[in-house]
Design a protein around this motif. Structure first.
Motif, PDB file in Angstrom:
ATOM      1  N   ASN A  38       6.116 -74.457 -19.658  1.00 33.42           N
ATOM      2  CA  ASN A  38       5.715 -73.107 -19.278  1.00 33.42           C
ATOM      3  C   ASN A  38       5.425 -72.986 -17.781  1.00 33.42           C
ATOM      4  O   ASN A  38       5.760 -71.985 -17.163  1.00 33.42           O
ATOM      5  N   GLN A  39       4.835 -74.055 -17.231  1.00 32.30           N
ATOM      6  CA  GLN A  39       4.611 -74.035 -15.771  1.00 32.30           C
ATOM      7  C   GLN A  39       5.930 -73.985 -15.011  1.00 32.30           C
ATOM      8  O   GLN A  39       6.079 -73.251 -14.038  1.00 32.30           O
ATOM      9  N   MET A  40       6.899 -74.782 -15.486  1.00 30.28           N
ATOM     10  CA  MET A  40       8.229 -74.793 -14.867  1.00 30.28           C
ATOM     11  C   MET A  40       8.858 -73.413 -14.937  1.00 30.28           C
ATOM     12  O   MET A  40       9.419 -72.921 -13.967  1.00 30.28           O
ATOM     13  N   LEU A  41       8.763 -72.781 -16.123  1.00 33.72           N
ATOM     14  CA  LEU A  41       9.377 -71.469 -16.329  1.00 33.72           C
ATOM     15  C   LEU A  41       8.738 -70.449 -15.397  1.00 33.72           C
ATOM     16  O   LEU A  41       9.412 -69.610 -14.800  1.00 33.72           O
ATOM     17  N   GLU A  42       7.413 -70.550 -15.258  1.00 36.90           N
ATOM     18  CA  GLU A  42       6.721 -69.616 -14.384  1.00 36.90           C
ATOM     19  C   GLU A  42       7.206 -69.800 -12.944  1.00 36.90           C
ATOM     20  O   GLU A  42       7.498 -68.827 -12.248  1.00 36.90           O
ATOM     21  N   GLY A  43       7.336 -71.075 -12.543  1.00 38.01           N
ATOM     22  CA  GLY A  43       7.796 -71.379 -11.189  1.00 38.01           C
ATOM     23  C   GLY A  43       9.194 -70.848 -10.924  1.00 38.01           C
ATOM     24  O   GLY A  43       9.534 -70.479  -9.799  1.00 38.01           O
ATOM     25  N   LEU A  44      10.019 -70.825 -11.959  1.00 35.20           N
ATOM     26  CA  LEU A  44      11.405 -70.368 -11.800  1.00 35.20           C
ATOM     27  C   LEU A  44      11.552 -68.884 -12.153  1.00 35.20           C
ATOM     28  O   LEU A  44      12.660 -68.355 -12.223  1.00 35.20           O
TER      29      LEU A  44
END
Ligand code: ZN
Length: 228
Positions: free
Chosen positions: A97-103
């Motif tokens: 989820n952190q990755m998705l938010e970053g992207l």
């Protein structure tokens, strides 16, 4: 659209994943494929993965996360993607989820393919073989003419340990133990959504059900709460 495809062994996930990829025009990503791809490149990471797998060890989360993050940043993922059978732990889910938010992607929609346990156990334990000639039967799709006996030589059919009802039960239990916490994680508002589809039907029917669910979700996409 970010889809996470989940389903117990025997649910038909292996058929559904390429169907969704082709019909929705988004890439289907599995961590197994990512590891294989890296290993084929024979990069430093690839060689490390080879040696870990050769020793029967797990590839560490950080390595999988790194490969996944690089993959999600590739151009073909810009309109969305499907991840098959990942994340497998709440830590991995939280990192995803952190990755998705970053992207700048929306919160994921987890699609769970539901099939009753008894049906799965029937499918997973349907394989029987002839100890004499090696002929393989499937009591659901290719049964012998006479129950329990080889068509070719009349020998009593036997099962490999991997194909027994006992093993099927164990595989389903293991699946639930791993998956239940991830499903719970994604039911929190702002973290994701969980959609259950009836996977006890033909693959096209399963696909239609998933498509309707996605369309409904696209009308009301959930923003990741992390970003507020
Ligand atoms: Zn035989």
């Amino acid at each position: 659209m970010v889809l996470l495809l989940f389903g117990p062994p025997g649910c038909g996930k292996g058929t559904q994943s390429p169907l969704l990829r082709d019909k929705l025009g988004i890439p289907a990503i599995s961590t197994g494929d990512l590891l294989r791809r890296e290993s084929e490149k024979q990069s430093d990471t690839g060689r490390l993965i080879d040696s870990l797998l050769a020793e029967g060890r797990l590839v560490p989360d950080e390595m999988v996360n790194g490969l996944l993050e690089a993959r999600l940043a590739e151009a073909d993922c810009s309109k969305g993607f499907l991840i098959d059978g990942y994340p497998r732990t709440v830590q991995q889910a939280s990192h995803l989820n952190q990755m998705l938010e970053g992207l700048n992607f929306p919160a994921p929609v987890l699609i769970h393919m539901d099939v009753p346990d008894l049906v799965l156990i029937g499918r997973l334990s349907a394989r029987w073989g002839c100890p004499k000639c090696g002929a393989i039967y499937n009591i659901l799709s290719k049964p012998p003419a006479e129950s329990g006996l080889c068509d070719l030589d009349g020998s009593m059919l036997t099962q490999r340990k991997d194909d027994t009802v006992h093993t099927a039960h164990r595989r389903l239990e293991a699946y639930k133990q791993i998956t239940d916490p991830v499903l719970s994680f994604y039911t929190f508002p702002g973290v994701g959504q969980v959609i259950h589809v009836n996977a006890q039907q033909q693959p096209d029917g399963v696909f239609e059900e998933i498509k309707l669910a996605i369309e409904a979700e696209l009308l009301a996409p959930v923003r990741l709460r992390l970003s507020s």
